[in-house]
Scaffold this active site. Structure first.
Site, short mmCIF file in Angstrom:
data_model
loop_
_atom_site.label_atom_id
_atom_site.label_comp_id
_atom_site.label_asym_id
_atom_site.label_seq_id
_atom_site.Cartn_x
_atom_site.Cartn_y
_atom_site.Cartn_z
N GLN A 83 -42.54 1.60 -145.78
CA GLN A 83 -43.41 2.64 -146.22
C GLN A 83 -43.62 2.55 -147.64
O GLN A 83 -42.27 2.58 -148.08
CB GLN A 83 -42.61 3.87 -145.70
CG GLN A 83 -43.28 5.22 -146.03
CD GLN A 83 -42.28 6.31 -145.54
OE1 GLN A 83 -41.62 5.95 -144.96
NE2 GLN A 83 -42.31 8.01 -146.12
N ARG A 89 -44.92 8.74 -143.48
CA ARG A 89 -44.65 7.53 -142.19
C ARG A 89 -45.55 7.22 -141.35
O ARG A 89 -46.09 6.69 -140.66
CB ARG A 89 -43.27 7.97 -141.13
CG ARG A 89 -41.94 8.49 -142.41
CD ARG A 89 -41.27 8.51 -140.99
NE ARG A 89 -39.69 8.55 -141.53
CZ ARG A 89 -39.12 9.53 -142.46
NH1 ARG A 89 -39.29 9.86 -142.55
NH2 ARG A 89 -37.67 9.52 -143.47
N THR A 120 -39.10 0.41 -136.20
CA THR A 120 -40.55 0.69 -136.79
C THR A 120 -40.64 2.11 -137.49
O THR A 120 -40.73 2.90 -136.18
CB THR A 120 -41.27 -0.62 -136.26
OG1 THR A 120 -40.84 -1.47 -136.06
CG2 THR A 120 -41.54 -0.24 -137.40
N VAL A 123 -41.98 6.15 -136.21
CA VAL A 123 -40.99 5.99 -134.85
C VAL A 123 -41.00 6.18 -133.30
O VAL A 123 -41.07 5.73 -132.23
CB VAL A 123 -39.13 5.81 -135.16
CG1 VAL A 123 -38.96 7.15 -135.54
CG2 VAL A 123 -38.74 5.10 -133.87
N ASP A 124 -41.38 7.50 -133.43
CA ASP A 124 -41.75 8.77 -132.37
C ASP A 124 -43.11 8.14 -131.58
O ASP A 124 -43.54 7.64 -130.66
CB ASP A 124 -41.40 9.98 -132.47
CG ASP A 124 -40.97 10.76 -133.34
OD1 ASP A 124 -39.45 10.62 -132.02
OD2 ASP A 124 -40.43 10.91 -134.17
N ASP A 149 -31.70 11.23 -139.83
CA ASP A 149 -32.17 12.48 -140.79
C ASP A 149 -30.57 13.38 -139.90
O ASP A 149 -30.36 14.10 -141.41
CB ASP A 149 -33.23 12.87 -139.81
CG ASP A 149 -34.65 12.45 -139.71
OD1 ASP A 149 -35.52 11.94 -140.66
OD2 ASP A 149 -34.22 11.00 -138.96
N THR A 150 -30.21 13.99 -138.64
CA THR A 150 -29.15 14.35 -138.54
C THR A 150 -28.04 13.98 -139.16
O THR A 150 -26.76 14.95 -140.43
CB THR A 150 -28.53 14.46 -136.83
OG1 THR A 150 -29.99 14.82 -136.63
CG2 THR A 150 -28.19 14.95 -137.03
N ARG A 152 -28.30 12.30 -142.24
CA ARG A 152 -28.64 13.12 -143.55
C ARG A 152 -27.88 14.83 -143.46
O ARG A 152 -27.17 14.85 -144.69
CB ARG A 152 -28.66 12.90 -144.10
CG ARG A 152 -29.77 11.54 -144.17
CD ARG A 152 -31.58 11.48 -144.58
NE ARG A 152 -31.74 9.84 -144.87
CZ ARG A 152 -33.27 8.53 -145.13
NH1 ARG A 152 -33.86 9.72 -144.24
NH2 ARG A 152 -32.76 7.86 -145.53
N HIS A 176 -39.60 12.41 -136.48
CA HIS A 176 -38.72 11.69 -137.61
C HIS A 176 -39.64 11.47 -138.62
O HIS A 176 -40.18 10.64 -139.03
CB HIS A 176 -37.73 9.81 -137.25
CG HIS A 176 -37.73 9.54 -138.35
ND1 HIS A 176 -36.83 10.05 -139.18
CD2 HIS A 176 -37.95 8.12 -139.20
CE1 HIS A 176 -36.57 9.14 -140.12
NE2 HIS A 176 -36.85 7.91 -139.82
N THR A 231 -35.16 2.02 -147.35
CA THR A 231 -33.77 2.41 -147.11
C THR A 231 -33.66 1.88 -146.39
O THR A 231 -34.48 0.99 -145.36
CB THR A 231 -34.48 3.58 -146.49
OG1 THR A 231 -34.97 3.95 -145.40
CG2 THR A 231 -34.35 4.91 -148.29
#
Length: 319
Positions: A83, A89, A120, A123-124, A149-150, A152, A176, A231
């Site tokens: 990215q 994304r 990758t 992702v979903d 994410d959760t 974070r 995501h 990241t």
């Protein structure tokens, strides 16, 4: 019969290599193979990682080919375009869907029994593409979802509330990406309802603060990419957490990318939803209570994912 002590990582870039390093420290595997279109890069990463073995539990790590997937129990896919600054994304979807056609075809030549873990982005969408392309049972095709994410959100909430982040219980679900959202309606602090905790024990926290914390969570990757290019540390630890739940048969509940299969009335797509995860893969997808507003946000997210899938179907990038 898959070797439960063997893992393959496809993609030896920053995320793949850092994931390998994290898994080496976990002692979950005795054999890890790195596969990359740039075999020289994979060899270099494997050599560098191999030099850490004297400090760790015994593990064999090496650069290999798709033929080395034959007996791997877990195949982690991190390969794809990264990215870029200013890119969402979902902007990545066309590039990485094309890459996935090749990667998934090569996987299926050598292994149809492993659990696939997609990392990758987006992702979903790519988890759904992998499910359709490989024909693997939905229980064995998962994505890293909103586990990161959760984490974070829990980190930021813990810091705001003045408590250990491990005692913050809350999920981010959906995509995501930009349409993800927090399920604050069922969030709690070690069993204490979040609203009660904020009103009674933490008067400095209000709905405005919670919205800000979520926005900082959602946009965290963009800020990190702007600052350092990509990241990889936290996502590597998220992958390790997922791998641990699988290999130790924990029946852990994690918000992974998984086939909705009727949950919340959704079908034919993968979303990041809390699921029970163990050695055989997904044991069950949980339909946790949502407020009216949260259900609308989930429906909006699903509609966006369906739109992207329709676009990929028109481009013949997904079956």
């Amino acid at each position: 019969m898959p070797n439960l002590r063997k893992c393959a990582i496809i993609g030896a870039g920053n995320v793949g290599a850092t994931t390998a390093f994290s898994l080496m420290q976990s002692s979950l595997f005795s054999e890890i193979v790195l596969i990359d279109i740039d075999h020289k890069r994979a060899m270099g990463e494997a050599a560098d990682l191999g030099h850490t073995v004297p400090f760790l539990s015994p593990v064999e790590i090496y650069a290999g080919s798709y033929a080395d997937l034959a007996d791997a129990a877990l195949i982690i896919i991190t390969a794809g375009a990264a990215q870029a600054k200013g890119e969402t994304r979902l902007d990545l979807v066309r590039k990485n869907a094309r890459i996935f056609h090749t990667v998934l075809g090569d996987i299926c030549k050598y292994n149809t029994e492993a659990i696939l873990l997609i990392v990758t982005n987006p992702v979903d969408i790519l988890t759904e593409l992998a499910r359709r392309m490989t024909g693997f049972p939905a229980t064995r095709v998962i994505g890293s979802g909103t586990v990161l994410d959760t984490a974070r959100l829990k980190f930021l909430m813990g810091r705001q509330l003045g408590v250990d982040a491990r005692h913050v219980h809350a999920f981010i679900i959906g995509e995501h990406g930009d349409t993800e959202f927090p399920v604050y309606s069922s969030a709690n602090i070690s069993g204490i309802d979040l609203d009660h905790f904020c009103n009674a024990d933490c008067p400095r926290c209000n709905k405005t603060d919670l919205l800000r914390l979520f926005e900082n969570t959602r946009d965290a990757a963009y800020h990190i990419i702007e600052a350092k290019g990509s990241t990889y540390y936290a996502i590597a630890e998220a992958v390790r957490r997922i791998a641990t739940a699988i290999l130790r048969d924990e029946a852990a509940i994690l918000p992974i990318s998984v086939a909705a299969d009727g949950v919340y009335g959704l079908k034919e797509l993968c979303l990041s939803l809390p699921a029970v995860l163990g050695r055989s893969g997904v044991q069950r997808v949980l339909e946790i209570p949502l407020s009216t507003e949260e259900k609308l946000l989930l429906d909006r997210c699903a509609a966006r994912m369906q739109g992207v899938l329709s676009e990929l179907e028109e481009l013949s990038l997904v079956n």
